[in-house]
Write an enzyme that holds these catalytic residues in place. Structure first.
Site, PDB file in Angstrom:
ATOM      1  N   GLY A 150      -9.893  -0.537 -53.401  1.00 50.88           N
ATOM      2  CA  GLY A 150     -10.738   0.651 -53.506  1.00 50.88           C
ATOM      3  C   GLY A 150     -10.104   1.792 -52.752  1.00 50.88           C
ATOM      4  CB  CYS A 173      -5.997  -3.901 -51.556  1.00 56.52           C
ATOM      5  SG  CYS A 173      -5.080  -2.530 -50.852  1.00 56.52           S
ATOM      6  CE1 TYR A 174     -12.659   0.370 -48.447  1.00 57.91           C
ATOM      7  CE2 TYR A 174     -14.020  -1.238 -49.606  1.00 57.91           C
ATOM      8  CZ  TYR A 174     -13.905  -0.175 -48.728  1.00 57.91           C
ATOM      9  OH  TYR A 174     -15.029   0.337 -48.133  1.00 57.91           O
ATOM     10  CG  HIS A 193      -3.229  -4.489 -55.450  1.00 62.28           C
ATOM     11  ND1 HIS A 193      -4.560  -4.329 -55.686  1.00 62.28           N
ATOM     12  CD2 HIS A 193      -2.879  -3.504 -54.586  1.00 62.28           C
ATOM     13  CE1 HIS A 193      -5.010  -3.279 -55.013  1.00 62.28           C
ATOM     14  NE2 HIS A 193      -4.000  -2.766 -54.328  1.00 62.28           N
ATOM     15  CG  ASP A 227     -12.395  -4.122 -81.027  1.00 57.71           C
ATOM     16  OD1 ASP A 227     -11.546  -5.021 -80.830  1.00 57.71           O
ATOM     17  OD2 ASP A 227     -12.450  -3.083 -80.361  1.00 57.71           O
ATOM     18  CE  LYS A 264      -8.194  -4.075 -79.577  1.00 61.78           C
ATOM     19  NZ  LYS A 264      -9.245  -3.191 -80.130  1.00 61.78           N
TER      20      LYS A 264
HETATM   21  N1  GLN Z   1      -8.044   2.623 -49.239  1.00 64.33           N
HETATM   22  C1  GLN Z   1      -7.466   1.472 -48.622  1.00 64.33           C
HETATM   23  C2  GLN Z   1      -6.111   1.798 -48.001  1.00 64.33           C
HETATM   24  O1  GLN Z   1      -5.581   2.845 -48.196  1.00 64.33           O
HETATM   25  C3  GLN Z   1      -7.319   0.347 -49.645  1.00 64.33           C
HETATM   26  C4  GLN Z   1      -6.371   0.691 -50.728  1.00 64.33           C
HETATM   27  C5  GLN Z   1      -6.464  -0.260 -51.888  1.00 64.33           C
HETATM   28  O2  GLN Z   1      -7.399  -1.020 -52.018  1.00 64.33           O
HETATM   29  N2  GLN Z   1      -5.474  -0.169 -52.790  1.00 64.33           N
HETATM   30  O3  GLN Z   1      -5.544   0.974 -47.298  1.00 64.33           O
END
Ligand code: GLN
Length: 514
Positions: A55, A82-83, A169, A227, A370
């Site tokens: 995020g 990540c976030y 990620h 679809d 898809k």
């Molecule tokens: N905003 C958070 C950061 O900058 C997480 C980034 C993300 O989830 N890609 O570390």
């Protein structure tokens, strides 16, 4: 039967759909929910695992998206990405702050210990990073499981509580062994068995459609696209002659496309349904006469489509169900599923008919991505050329003719496009590019043919490679293929005397011209 489900909890990340797709590639069903979804609702779904997305925010700032920390007490394994990883640490007593060095791009990650998440993953592995913040201190009970040069906690875990987190990620293809990590999470950590298979989806859908529809009448607008074709066949297999499909030929289809659709769904095709083809070409051309602004053209085509469809529906009388070819990304993008703010109208042809009498909408593909729609199509025995059809815009050739549309221009772009597709396929490039077509520019130029001056139209050829259609690159088609197509087009298509190749990527261009 309850199918096992992994839930993606969306904190506004750009890859939320990608995570769900990757999980489903493991044959595990996965759905996306906003972080605003109450804990009780999550609990009631009895997920096998939960994944927190990335995020844009910083989790330590006051208005940042967050979640009740009770989610970690459900006894359901959680993977924070990540976030999501930062939030997990922040909620459980770790420290997240602005990183001394931000990381962006492919970064080498070193795995520090044997972790279920990294089973069969190389000790040094390339991962995709995109963060400004970092985890400075782990939450109690957690141990580091991977690091990079600038990030001491690239991955961490609390094995006892089944909580896992990665700063990188795993869902992005640039993370070389990301799919393996996600598969480790769903199988080794969540204990999923992988019961999400297309043959059982098809079978179950047919059963539940039958149950729902009973003896009711069903109406479906068929566009010939992937679809709507798959939705129609699924419905036909489930309820047979209770289904009527209306196919509106708006005169802006590719060459022979109308006949191809009719061959599959019409009375001579393999399916048992009522097929109505409406040849409304002239009606559309009349409405479009003199209109050159792209949005205006789109609107006219969309509205006229609905009108024609309504007129046909009126003849049929009251129906019980109306079929829509909505697919999962439409659901997520319309804001129902995840946290996405992009609101786009998700109907193939720009809205629902106002004057059709029906009781309920059926969306048989609502849960599918898809590639899953395509797999379901194959499972249903739909011919390859329909299942693997390129994306084709609702307004059709209407937006591949720059400026005003006339029947004559439609003929030019249809013929040029057919030649281009033929030559691309002949050279074996149809598998290497993701979308290719011809557009008719609104420009005429001087040429010479048979010693005579000509003043004719210019065709632009387009071919792009892309994985997600959000970004794309112009394909490096061999010169001889472009050359052959060019000479055929200027020779065979009347009133075209010049051919250009579009070298523009997306961004800054779009894939379509209008
Ligand atoms: N905003 C958070 C950061 O900058 C997480 C980034 C993300 O989830 N890609 O570390």
């Amino acid at each position: 039967m309850k199918r096992e489900t992994v839930i993606v909890l969306d904190f506004g990340g750009q890859y939320n759909q990608l995570i769900a797709r990757r999980v489903r590639e493991c044959n595990v069903y996965c759905e996306i929910y906003s972080y605003r979804t109450p804990l009780e609702q999550i609990r009631a779904m009895q997920p096998k695992g939960i994944i927190f997305t990335g995020g844009p925010n910083s989790c330590y700032l006051p208005d940042a998206p967050t979640y009740s920390k009770e989610i970690f007490e459900l006894g359901v394994p959680v993977l924070g990405i990540c976030y999501g990883s930062q939030l997990m640490m922040h909620l459980l007593g770790g420290t997240v702050e602005k990183a001394p060095v931000r990381e962006y791009g492919k970064i080498e990650v070193t795995v520090d210990c044997s972790s279920k998440l990294f089973t069969d993953v190389s000790e040094k592995t390339i991962c995709w990073m995109s963060h400004n913040d970092y985890i400075a201190k782990l939450a109690p009970g957690f141990a580091a499981s991977a690091h990079t040069d600038n990030c001491p906690y690239a991955a961490m875990e609390n094995v006892e509580k089944n909580l896992y987190a990665t700063q990188f990620h795993p869902e992005v293809l640039h993370t070389k062994e990301g799919q393996k990590m996600l598969s480790n999470f769903v199988f080794r950590i969540c204990g999923c068995s992988g019961d999400w298979k297309m043959d059982s989806f098809v079978e179950q859908s047919i059963r539940s459609i039958r149950e729902k529809v009973g003896k009711g009448k069903v109406l479906c607008a068929l566009s010939g696209g992937v679809d709507s074709s798959v939705a129609a066949v699924l419905m036909a297999k489930a309820v047979g002659e209770q289904l009527t499909c209306v196919f509106v030929d708006h005169g802006l289809l590719r060459k022979n496309e109308g006949d191809e659709v009719e061959a599959v769904f019409g009375p001579d095709g393999p399916y048992n349904l009522h097929f109505i083809r409406v040849n409304a070409q002239q009606r559309f051309y009349d409405k479009l006469a003199g209109v050159s602004e792209p949005e205006h053209k789109r609107k006219i085509i969309g509205e006229e489509f609905i009108r024609v469809f309504e007129e046909e529906a009126k003849k049929i009388g009251t129906v019980d169900f109306l079929v829509q070819g909505t697919i999962y990304p439409d659901v997520v993008e319309s804001g129902v599923g995840g946290e996405s703010t992009v609101i786009k109208s998700h109907h193939n042809v720009g809205g629902l008919p106002d004057h059709v009498d029906f009781k309920e909408i059926i969306e048989p593909l609502r849960d599918l991505f898809k590639d899953e729609v395509r797999r379901a199509g194959l499972e249903l025995g739909i011919p390859d050329y329909l299942v693997f059809r390129q994306p084709f815009p609702g307004p059709g050739l209407g937006i591949r003719i720059i400026g005003e549309i006339t029947a004559e221009k439609v003929r030019m772009v249809q013929d040029a496009d057919a030649i281009w597709r033929e030559e691309i396929a002949r050279a074996g490039w149809d598998k290497k590019v993701n979308q290719y077509f011809a557009a008719l520019t609104n420009m005429r130029s001087v040429g010479v043919m048979g010693d005579e001056r000509t003043y004719d139209y210019v065709i632009a050829l387009r071919a792009v490679t892309t994985t997600d259609f959000m970004t794309a690159e112009s394909a490096e088609i061999p010169w001889e293929v472009i050359g052959r197509a060019t000479s055929r087009i200027v020779n065979e298509v009347r009133h075209v005397n010049r051919v250009l190749y579009d070298c523009t990527g997306k961004p800054p261009g779009t894939i379509e011209w209008e």
